[in-house]
Design a protein around this motif. Structure first.
Motif, PDB file in Angstrom:
ATOM      1  N   ASN A   1       0.845  -1.186   0.000  1.00  0.00           N
ATOM      2  CA  ASN A   1       0.000   0.000   0.000  1.00  0.00           C
ATOM      3  C   ASN A   1       0.882   1.238   0.000  1.00  0.00           C
ATOM      4  O   ASN A   1       1.484   1.593   1.025  1.00  0.00           O
ATOM      5  CB  ASN A   1      -0.914  -0.011   1.228  1.00  0.00           C
ATOM      6  N   ALA A   2       0.966   1.899  -1.132  1.00  0.00           N
ATOM      7  CA  ALA A   2       1.900   3.022  -1.302  1.00  0.00           C
ATOM      8  C   ALA A   2       1.571   4.218  -0.422  1.00  0.00           C
ATOM      9  O   ALA A   2       2.360   5.153  -0.330  1.00  0.00           O
ATOM     10  CB  ALA A   2       1.943   3.454  -2.761  1.00  0.00           C
ATOM     11  N   ARG A   3       0.418   4.216   0.231  1.00  0.00           N
ATOM     12  CA  ARG A   3       0.080   5.305   1.145  1.00  0.00           C
ATOM     13  C   ARG A   3       0.845   5.192   2.461  1.00  0.00           C
ATOM     14  O   ARG A   3       0.849   6.125   3.256  1.00  0.00           O
ATOM     15  CB  ARG A   3      -1.427   5.323   1.419  1.00  0.00           C
ATOM     16  N   THR A   4       1.495   4.060   2.704  1.00  0.00           N
ATOM     17  CA  THR A   4       2.306   3.899   3.906  1.00  0.00           C
ATOM     18  C   THR A   4       3.777   4.039   3.536  1.00  0.00           C
ATOM     19  O   THR A   4       4.222   3.489   2.526  1.00  0.00           O
ATOM     20  CB  THR A   4       2.067   2.514   4.547  1.00  0.00           C
ATOM     21  N   PRO A   5       4.548   4.781   4.327  1.00  0.00           N
ATOM     22  CA  PRO A   5       5.949   5.019   3.963  1.00  0.00           C
ATOM     23  C   PRO A   5       6.762   3.743   3.769  1.00  0.00           C
ATOM     24  O   PRO A   5       7.597   3.669   2.861  1.00  0.00           O
ATOM     25  CB  PRO A   5       6.477   5.838   5.146  1.00  0.00           C
ATOM     26  N   VAL A   6       6.528   2.717   4.601  1.00  0.00           N
ATOM     27  CA  VAL A   6       7.348   1.510   4.500  1.00  0.00           C
ATOM     28  C   VAL A   6       7.162   0.810   3.155  1.00  0.00           C
ATOM     29  O   VAL A   6       8.106   0.224   2.618  1.00  0.00           O
ATOM     30  CB  VAL A   6       7.043   0.543   5.666  1.00  0.00           C
ATOM     31  N   SER A   7       5.961   0.886   2.593  1.00  0.00           N
ATOM     32  CA  SER A   7       5.710   0.179   1.335  1.00  0.00           C
ATOM     33  C   SER A   7       6.490   0.772   0.179  1.00  0.00           C
ATOM     34  O   SER A   7       6.739   0.090  -0.825  1.00  0.00           O
ATOM     35  CB  SER A   7       4.215   0.192   1.000  1.00  0.00           C
ATOM     36  N   ARG A   8       6.880   2.023   0.297  1.00  0.00           N
ATOM     37  CA  ARG A   8       7.601   2.650  -0.809  1.00  0.00           C
ATOM     38  C   ARG A   8       8.952   1.999  -1.062  1.00  0.00           C
ATOM     39  O   ARG A   8       9.516   2.132  -2.142  1.00  0.00           O
ATOM     40  CB  ARG A   8       7.754   4.147  -0.542  1.00  0.00           C
ATOM     41  N   LYS A   9       9.460   1.283  -0.062  1.00  0.00           N
ATOM     42  CA  LYS A   9      10.701   0.537  -0.279  1.00  0.00           C
ATOM     43  C   LYS A   9      10.484  -0.589  -1.290  1.00  0.00           C
ATOM     44  O   LYS A   9      11.412  -1.002  -1.974  1.00  0.00           O
ATOM     45  CB  LYS A   9      11.207  -0.031   1.049  1.00  0.00           C
ATOM     46  N   LEU A  10       9.252  -1.090  -1.383  1.00  0.00           N
ATOM     47  CA  LEU A  10       8.937  -2.143  -2.347  1.00  0.00           C
ATOM     48  C   LEU A  10       8.363  -1.590  -3.645  1.00  0.00           C
ATOM     49  O   LEU A  10       8.600  -2.137  -4.710  1.00  0.00           O
ATOM     50  CB  LEU A  10       7.929  -3.129  -1.735  1.00  0.00           C
ATOM     51  N   THR A  11       7.584  -0.526  -3.548  1.00  0.00           N
ATOM     52  CA  THR A  11       6.848  -0.042  -4.721  1.00  0.00           C
ATOM     53  C   THR A  11       7.505   1.143  -5.420  1.00  0.00           C
ATOM     54  O   THR A  11       7.133   1.474  -6.536  1.00  0.00           O
ATOM     55  CB  THR A  11       5.420   0.369  -4.314  1.00  0.00           C
ATOM     56  N   GLY A  12       8.493   1.779  -4.767  1.00  0.00           N
ATOM     57  CA  GLY A  12       9.030   3.040  -5.271  1.00  0.00           C
ATOM     58  C   GLY A  12       9.709   2.961  -6.616  1.00  0.00           C
ATOM     59  O   GLY A  12       9.784   3.962  -7.332  1.00  0.00           O
ATOM     60  N   GLY A  13      10.205   1.793  -7.002  1.00  0.00           N
ATOM     61  CA  GLY A  13      10.903   1.687  -8.279  1.00  0.00           C
ATOM     62  C   GLY A  13      10.014   1.480  -9.480  1.00  0.00           C
ATOM     63  O   GLY A  13      10.481   1.574 -10.624  1.00  0.00           O
ATOM     64  N   PHE A  14       8.730   1.198  -9.253  1.00  0.00           N
ATOM     65  CA  PHE A  14       7.815   0.925 -10.368  1.00  0.00           C
ATOM     66  C   PHE A  14       7.340   2.228 -11.023  1.00  0.00           C
ATOM     67  O   PHE A  14       7.026   3.198 -10.337  1.00  0.00           O
ATOM     68  CB  PHE A  14       6.597   0.143  -9.877  1.00  0.00           C
TER      69      PHE A  14
END
Length: 278
Positions: A125-138
């Motif tokens: 869920n990109a609305r949570t900061p931690v998820s951006r570690k997984l989703t940020g490169g897409f």
């Protein structure tokens, strides 16, 4: 724009699917002809025992593997399917793909791929900061939540159409196989979770049956997408499994053979991995 059913993606494209929490024995017992046609089925060791840890490792090239086999891509210690240009040992054989970036997603984007992903678990869920570690490169990412695999497949198909012939790196994290083991139209309520940490009631038989049925439901819905990538590269695995009462343990987030043994199937540039030359 929509794609004709028989239209394949460019052969350099990659489809990476994780069946969240799917145990190896569940997958082995399931009637899943589309997924099982990808390659031989291997019982592999996952790099983590919960969603975030396993995907973080896989996104830097540490995909599930069989450490006892000297087989390209099946054992990433021997030769990696995805390798970042700098970190880690090169391996005994050449990698399937080598890219440079913060992770393989960023690396494929830098290499000219259209990178798209969709995840069912809240870790995506990109609305949570931690998820951006997984989703940020897409370049494009859809957090599907409870919308289900049919929604995810439709979203990926639309993104492939927009890529207009460019090679794609497409990632799907499928949620039906994760607790509470539910799919749209299942003959049990979504809220009935048969696998809870520290539970004292043995519902292992229900866990096994429900996860198997979820696996079969997913197979029917991703079959067209697997066909679209039939001449490209497909990595199909679970990120971890679940305990169903073994050693008194339930669910995942614990290091145990049942949480670490996962299904693994690989097709590389159209060839099942077992048929690749060494």
């Amino acid at each position: 724009m929509t794609l004709p059913p028989a239209m394949h993606v460019p052969p350099d494209s990659i489809l990476f699917i994780t069946l969240d929490s799917c145990r190896y024995d569940t997958f082995e017992q399931a009637s899943a002809p589309a997924m099982k046609a990808v390659s031989r089925l291997y019982a592999a060791q996952a790099p983590g025992h919960f969603t975030f840890a396993s995907h973080a490792a896989m996104f830097v090239g540490h995909t599930p593997g069989v450490p006892s086999l000297r087989k390209r891509f099946v054992n990433p210690k021997y030769a990696r399917l995805f390798r970042l240009a700098a970190p880690g040992a090169a391996g005994h054989g050449p990698p399937g793909f080598q890219v440079a970036g913060r992770d393989i997603v960023d690396g494929f984007a830098r290499a000219g791929y259209r990178t798209l992903g969709t995840g069912a678990m809240a870790w995506f869920n990109a609305r949570t900061p931690v998820s951006r570690k997984l989703t940020g490169g897409f370049q494009a990412f859809d957090y599907a939540g409870r919308l289900g695999v049919a929604h995810q497949v439709a979203w990926v198909e639309a993104q492939i159409a927009e890529a207009a012939g460019r090679p794609v790196f497409a990632f799907l994290n499928v949620g039906e196989t994760h607790v509470p083991y539910y799919f749209e139209g299942a003959p049990w309520p979504r809220g009935d979770n048969t696998c809870k940490a520290f539970q004292e009631v043995d519902r292992s038989a229900e866990c096994r049956e429900r996860q198997r049925m979820c696996c079969e439901y997913v197979d029917a819905r991703i079959a067209p997408l697997l066909d679209r990538f039939a001449h490209a590269t497909i990595l199909l695995c679970a990120d971890h499994g679940d305990c169903w009462g073994e050693d008194g343990l339930w669910e995942h987030g614990v290091s145990h053979p049942m949480t670490l043994t996962v299904p693994l199937l690989i097709r590389y540039r159209g060839t099942p991995v077992e048929d690749l030359p060494e």
